[in-house]
Design a protein around this motif. Sequence first.
Motif, PDB file in Angstrom:
ATOM      1  N   ARG A  80       0.647  -1.290  -0.050  1.00  9.18           N
ATOM      2  CA  ARG A  80       0.025   0.086  -0.071  1.00  9.18           C
ATOM      3  C   ARG A  80       0.924   1.253  -0.048  1.00  9.18           C
ATOM      4  NH1 ARG A  80      -5.237   0.050   1.305  1.00  9.18           N
ATOM      5  NH2 ARG A  80      -5.096   2.093   2.309  1.00  9.18           N
ATOM      6  N   SER A  81       2.035   1.261   0.751  1.00 11.26           N
ATOM      7  CA  SER A  81       2.989   2.550   0.930  1.00 11.26           C
ATOM      8  C   SER A  81       4.176   1.789   0.949  1.00 11.26           C
ATOM      9  CB  SER A  81       2.382   3.280   2.075  1.00 11.26           C
ATOM     10  OG  SER A  81       1.303   3.678   2.086  1.00 11.26           O
ATOM     11  N   ILE A  82       5.339   2.650   0.415  1.00 11.07           N
ATOM     12  CA  ILE A  82       6.736   2.573   0.703  1.00 11.07           C
ATOM     13  C   ILE A  82       7.324   3.871   0.839  1.00 11.07           C
ATOM     14  CG2 ILE A  82       7.355   2.340  -1.817  1.00 11.07           C
ATOM     15  CD1 ILE A  82       9.185   0.078  -1.003  1.00 11.07           C
ATOM     16  N   GLU A  83       8.307   4.064   1.853  1.00  9.68           N
ATOM     17  CA  GLU A  83       8.749   5.268   1.987  1.00  9.68           C
ATOM     18  C   GLU A  83      10.223   4.977   2.038  1.00  9.68           C
ATOM     19  OE1 GLU A  83       9.356   9.396   2.462  1.00  9.68           O
ATOM     20  OE2 GLU A  83       7.703   8.286   1.841  1.00  9.68           O
ATOM     21  N   GLY A 118      16.977   6.843   2.596  1.00  9.78           N
ATOM     22  CA  GLY A 118      18.358   6.755   2.157  1.00  9.78           C
ATOM     23  C   GLY A 118      18.927   5.713   3.016  1.00  9.78           C
ATOM     24  N   SER A 119      18.598   5.518   4.217  1.00 10.06           N
ATOM     25  CA  SER A 119      19.309   4.469   4.970  1.00 10.06           C
ATOM     26  C   SER A 119      18.294   3.234   5.348  1.00 10.06           C
ATOM     27  CB  SER A 119      19.461   5.409   6.445  1.00 10.06           C
ATOM     28  OG  SER A 119      20.323   6.145   6.334  1.00 10.06           O
ATOM     29  N   ASN A 120      17.068   3.508   5.290  1.00  8.07           N
ATOM     30  CA  ASN A 120      16.026   2.687   5.784  1.00  8.07           C
ATOM     31  C   ASN A 120      14.919   2.833   4.654  1.00  8.07           C
ATOM     32  OD1 ASN A 120      17.176   1.532   8.106  1.00  8.07           O
ATOM     33  ND2 ASN A 120      16.794   3.498   9.080  1.00  8.07           N
ATOM     34  N   PHE A 121      13.952   1.916   4.637  1.00 10.47           N
ATOM     35  CA  PHE A 121      12.717   2.038   3.945  1.00 10.47           C
ATOM     36  C   PHE A 121      11.681   1.110   4.705  1.00 10.47           C
ATOM     37  CE2 PHE A 121      14.607  -1.618   1.738  1.00 10.47           C
ATOM     38  CZ  PHE A 121      13.482  -2.818   1.652  1.00 10.47           C
ATOM     39  N   LEU A 147       3.225  -2.621   9.233  1.00 13.57           N
ATOM     40  CA  LEU A 147       4.233  -1.789   8.915  1.00 13.57           C
ATOM     41  C   LEU A 147       5.571  -2.384   9.067  1.00 13.57           C
ATOM     42  CD1 LEU A 147       4.688   1.932  10.345  1.00 13.57           C
ATOM     43  CD2 LEU A 147       6.424   0.189  10.968  1.00 13.57           C
ATOM     44  N   GLU A 148       6.446  -2.505   8.256  1.00 16.27           N
ATOM     45  CA  GLU A 148       7.802  -3.285   8.467  1.00 16.27           C
ATOM     46  C   GLU A 148       8.710  -2.166   8.080  1.00 16.27           C
ATOM     47  OE1 GLU A 148       7.633  -7.687   7.438  1.00 16.27           O
ATOM     48  OE2 GLU A 148       6.601  -6.534   5.910  1.00 16.27           O
ATOM     49  N   VAL A 149       9.920  -2.073   8.767  1.00 19.63           N
ATOM     50  CA  VAL A 149      10.992  -1.210   8.533  1.00 19.63           C
ATOM     51  C   VAL A 149      12.122  -2.204   8.171  1.00 19.63           C
ATOM     52  CG1 VAL A 149      12.258   0.412   9.459  1.00 19.63           C
ATOM     53  CG2 VAL A 149      10.430   0.191  10.309  1.00 19.63           C
ATOM     54  N   PHE A 150      12.793  -1.962   7.085  1.00 17.84           N
ATOM     55  CA  PHE A 150      14.032  -2.360   6.809  1.00 17.84           C
ATOM     56  C   PHE A 150      15.500  -1.694   6.419  1.00 17.84           C
ATOM     57  CE2 PHE A 150      10.205  -4.716   4.848  1.00 17.84           C
ATOM     58  CZ  PHE A 150      10.460  -6.099   5.010  1.00 17.84           C
ATOM     59  N   ASN A 151      16.442  -2.185   6.537  1.00 13.49           N
ATOM     60  CA  ASN A 151      17.748  -1.442   6.200  1.00 13.49           C
ATOM     61  C   ASN A 151      17.791  -1.833   4.789  1.00 13.49           C
ATOM     62  OD1 ASN A 151      18.860  -3.990   5.568  1.00 13.49           O
ATOM     63  ND2 ASN A 151      20.052  -3.985   7.602  1.00 13.49           N
ATOM     64  N   LYS A 152      18.791  -1.138   3.980  1.00 10.16           N
ATOM     65  CA  LYS A 152      18.992  -0.989   2.736  1.00 10.16           C
ATOM     66  C   LYS A 152      19.428  -2.216   1.999  1.00 10.16           C
ATOM     67  CE  LYS A 152      17.997   2.928   1.086  1.00 10.16           C
ATOM     68  NZ  LYS A 152      17.407   3.056  -0.059  1.00 10.16           N
ATOM     69  N   PRO A 192      14.395  12.416  10.059  1.00  6.11           N
ATOM     70  CA  PRO A 192      15.668  12.426  10.463  1.00  6.11           C
ATOM     71  C   PRO A 192      15.546  11.845  11.913  1.00  6.11           C
ATOM     72  CG  PRO A 192      15.310  14.528   9.416  1.00  6.11           C
ATOM     73  CD  PRO A 192      14.059  13.980   9.411  1.00  6.11           C
ATOM     74  N   GLY A 193      16.671  10.917  12.023  1.00  5.00           N
ATOM     75  CA  GLY A 193      16.608  10.150  13.342  1.00  5.00           C
ATOM     76  C   GLY A 193      15.667   9.134  13.425  1.00  5.00           C
ATOM     77  N   SER A 194      15.246   8.552  12.078  1.00  2.14           N
ATOM     78  CA  SER A 194      14.382   7.550  11.759  1.00  2.14           C
ATOM     79  C   SER A 194      12.959   7.303  12.634  1.00  2.14           C
ATOM     80  CB  SER A 194      15.104   6.074  11.987  1.00  2.14           C
ATOM     81  OG  SER A 194      16.385   6.256  11.046  1.00  2.14           O
ATOM     82  N   GLN A 195      12.529   8.310  12.799  1.00  2.00           N
ATOM     83  CA  GLN A 195      11.261   8.437  13.391  1.00  2.00           C
ATOM     84  C   GLN A 195      10.220   8.258  12.417  1.00  2.00           C
ATOM     85  OE1 GLN A 195       9.456   8.564  16.469  1.00  2.00           O
ATOM     86  NE2 GLN A 195      11.393   8.079  17.251  1.00  2.00           N
ATOM     87  N   ILE A 196       9.215   7.259  12.144  1.00  2.76           N
ATOM     88  CA  ILE A 196       8.293   6.829  11.281  1.00  2.76           C
ATOM     89  C   ILE A 196       7.072   7.899  11.804  1.00  2.76           C
ATOM     90  CG2 ILE A 196       6.903   5.284   9.954  1.00  2.76           C
ATOM     91  CD1 ILE A 196       9.580   3.224  10.847  1.00  2.76           C
TER      92      ILE A 196
END
Length: 159
Positions: free
Chosen positions: A35-38, A41-44, A61-66, A87-91
């Motif tokens: 449904r969504s991807i963001e 530059g460091s994570n998605f 919701l899943e968080v991945f590294n590169k 910035p700081g990886s807050q979603i």
Amino acid sequence: KDDTPIAYSGETIHIFSKSEKPKESKEIKYESKIRSIENDGSNFVVITENDNPEDSNAYLLEVFNKSGHRIGKRSFDYSYDSVSILPGSQIVIIDGNKINFYSRIGVNSFSGEMESNVYAVLSRGNGSYTVIENNKSSIPNIITIRDLAQNAFDKINEI
């Protein structure tokens, strides 16, 4: 920041190696549609419909590294208008006038409701954020959430 090429289509994410001739290094497949991807530059972050029959929440919701390694996940059960990584990886997930902040590992660090619909959330550094709301005349109203860091700390301590 890493510039690893990432592509997605329908139910699949493709991660490519960085070289003169990019080659797919990892493929992540889903049973349900993405449904969504963001990407920051460091994570998605990927949001899909939740296909786990043991979990009644609508979305995952899943968080991945590169490199495609999952570092966090969280299911949730509310509609949303947008998702972004600060910035700081807050979603940040925005749903009209509601805001939810999640950490990279999926901890819900803040949930709040504003007076009107939220247009955007900006990081000011040091755990401080500016929320830009749309008021009834469509002129953005800027509100600073000064105690967000303390609210997040209190929520984590409740777990």
